[in-house]
Scaffold this motif. Structure first.
Motif, PDB file in Angstrom:
ATOM      1  N   THR A  29     -16.899 -18.468  17.067  1.00  0.00           N
ATOM      2  CA  THR A  29     -17.884 -18.713  16.027  1.00  0.00           C
ATOM      3  C   THR A  29     -18.183 -17.394  15.358  1.00  0.00           C
ATOM      4  OG1 THR A  29     -19.798 -18.295  17.444  1.00  0.00           O
ATOM      5  CG2 THR A  29     -19.005 -20.572  17.345  1.00  0.00           C
ATOM      6  N   THR A  30     -18.710 -17.459  14.175  1.00  0.00           N
ATOM      7  CA  THR A  30     -19.192 -16.274  13.486  1.00  0.00           C
ATOM      8  C   THR A  30     -20.658 -16.506  13.195  1.00  0.00           C
ATOM      9  OG1 THR A  30     -17.040 -15.908  12.468  1.00  0.00           O
ATOM     10  CG2 THR A  30     -18.918 -14.804  11.461  1.00  0.00           C
ATOM     11  N   ARG A  31     -21.509 -15.687  13.761  1.00  0.00           N
ATOM     12  CA  ARG A  31     -22.949 -15.830  13.538  1.00  0.00           C
ATOM     13  C   ARG A  31     -23.252 -15.354  12.123  1.00  0.00           C
ATOM     14  NH1 ARG A  31     -27.762 -15.255  16.682  1.00  0.00           N
ATOM     15  NH2 ARG A  31     -29.415 -15.696  15.197  1.00  0.00           N
ATOM     16  N   LEU A  32     -23.936 -16.190  11.364  1.00  0.00           N
ATOM     17  CA  LEU A  32     -24.311 -15.866   9.994  1.00  0.00           C
ATOM     18  C   LEU A  32     -25.785 -15.488   9.953  1.00  0.00           C
ATOM     19  CD1 LEU A  32     -22.655 -18.913   8.186  1.00  0.00           C
ATOM     20  CD2 LEU A  32     -21.641 -16.691   8.668  1.00  0.00           C
ATOM     21  N   SER A  33     -26.143 -14.635   9.024  1.00  0.00           N
ATOM     22  CA  SER A  33     -27.559 -14.339   8.822  1.00  0.00           C
ATOM     23  C   SER A  33     -28.252 -15.600   8.325  1.00  0.00           C
ATOM     24  CB  SER A  33     -27.732 -13.215   7.795  1.00  0.00           C
ATOM     25  OG  SER A  33     -27.355 -13.669   6.500  1.00  0.00           O
ATOM     26  N   TRP A  34     -29.566 -15.653   8.485  1.00  0.00           N
ATOM     27  CA  TRP A  34     -30.298 -16.823   8.012  1.00  0.00           C
ATOM     28  C   TRP A  34     -30.115 -16.980   6.509  1.00  0.00           C
ATOM     29  CZ3 TRP A  34     -33.896 -17.935   4.369  1.00  0.00           C
ATOM     30  CH2 TRP A  34     -34.401 -19.252   4.392  1.00  0.00           C
ATOM     31  N   GLU A  35     -30.199 -15.882   5.774  1.00  0.00           N
ATOM     32  CA  GLU A  35     -30.089 -15.957   4.315  1.00  0.00           C
ATOM     33  C   GLU A  35     -28.756 -16.542   3.884  1.00  0.00           C
ATOM     34  OE1 GLU A  35     -30.960 -13.177   5.977  1.00  0.00           O
ATOM     35  OE2 GLU A  35     -33.040 -12.858   5.391  1.00  0.00           O
ATOM     36  N   LEU A  36     -27.671 -16.053   4.490  1.00  0.00           N
ATOM     37  CA  LEU A  36     -26.348 -16.553   4.123  1.00  0.00           C
ATOM     38  C   LEU A  36     -26.165 -18.003   4.569  1.00  0.00           C
ATOM     39  CD1 LEU A  36     -23.549 -16.161   2.951  1.00  0.00           C
ATOM     40  CD2 LEU A  36     -22.842 -15.165   5.142  1.00  0.00           C
ATOM     41  N   GLY A  37     -26.550 -18.317   5.791  1.00  0.00           N
ATOM     42  CA  GLY A  37     -26.414 -19.685   6.290  1.00  0.00           C
ATOM     43  C   GLY A  37     -27.187 -20.681   5.456  1.00  0.00           C
TER      44      GLY A  37
END
Length: 109
Positions: A29-37
């Motif tokens: 998985t790639t953890r995304l920042s809240w803003e990007l997600g």
């Protein structure tokens, strides 16, 4: 952005970075920042592919198709925090199957 792990190394260590409360085990998985997600999952190109809720605790997971080969999982914690993970399409299919088979989880859509 971090890859294959959660911010707390003890959480989801062998589950692709997903929290232990989520009954899904993914290799990558790639953890995304809240803003990007949030931007990716609310954008015009994102399609909700499924949403599940845990019956015993207030955890929730939603899967979004965002490109031809990529999906995003949104995990909502009991306190309402949203965590976003980028996954390959074959992995999101495995995640949806695992959530469908989990006895404590129900599909919402």
């Amino acid at each position: 952005m971090s890859t294959q792990s959660a911010r707390d190394g003890a959480v989801g260590g062998d589950r692709g970075g997903l929290p232990d409360a989520v009954p899904v085990s993914l290799d990558r998985t790639t953890r995304l920042s809240w803003e990007l997600g949030d931007r990716v999952t609310t954008g015009a190109d994102a399609t909700l592919a499924g949403e599940w809720r845990c019956r015993g605790t207030p955890w929730a997971v939603a899967a979004f198709d965002v490109t031809d080969n990529t999906a995003v999982l949104r995990v909502r914690t009991p306190v309402g925090r949203e965590l976003f993970y980028g996954v390959a399409d074959p992995d999101v299919v495995a995640a949806r199957d695992a959530l469908a088979e989990a006895p404590d989880w129900e599909r919402l859509d």
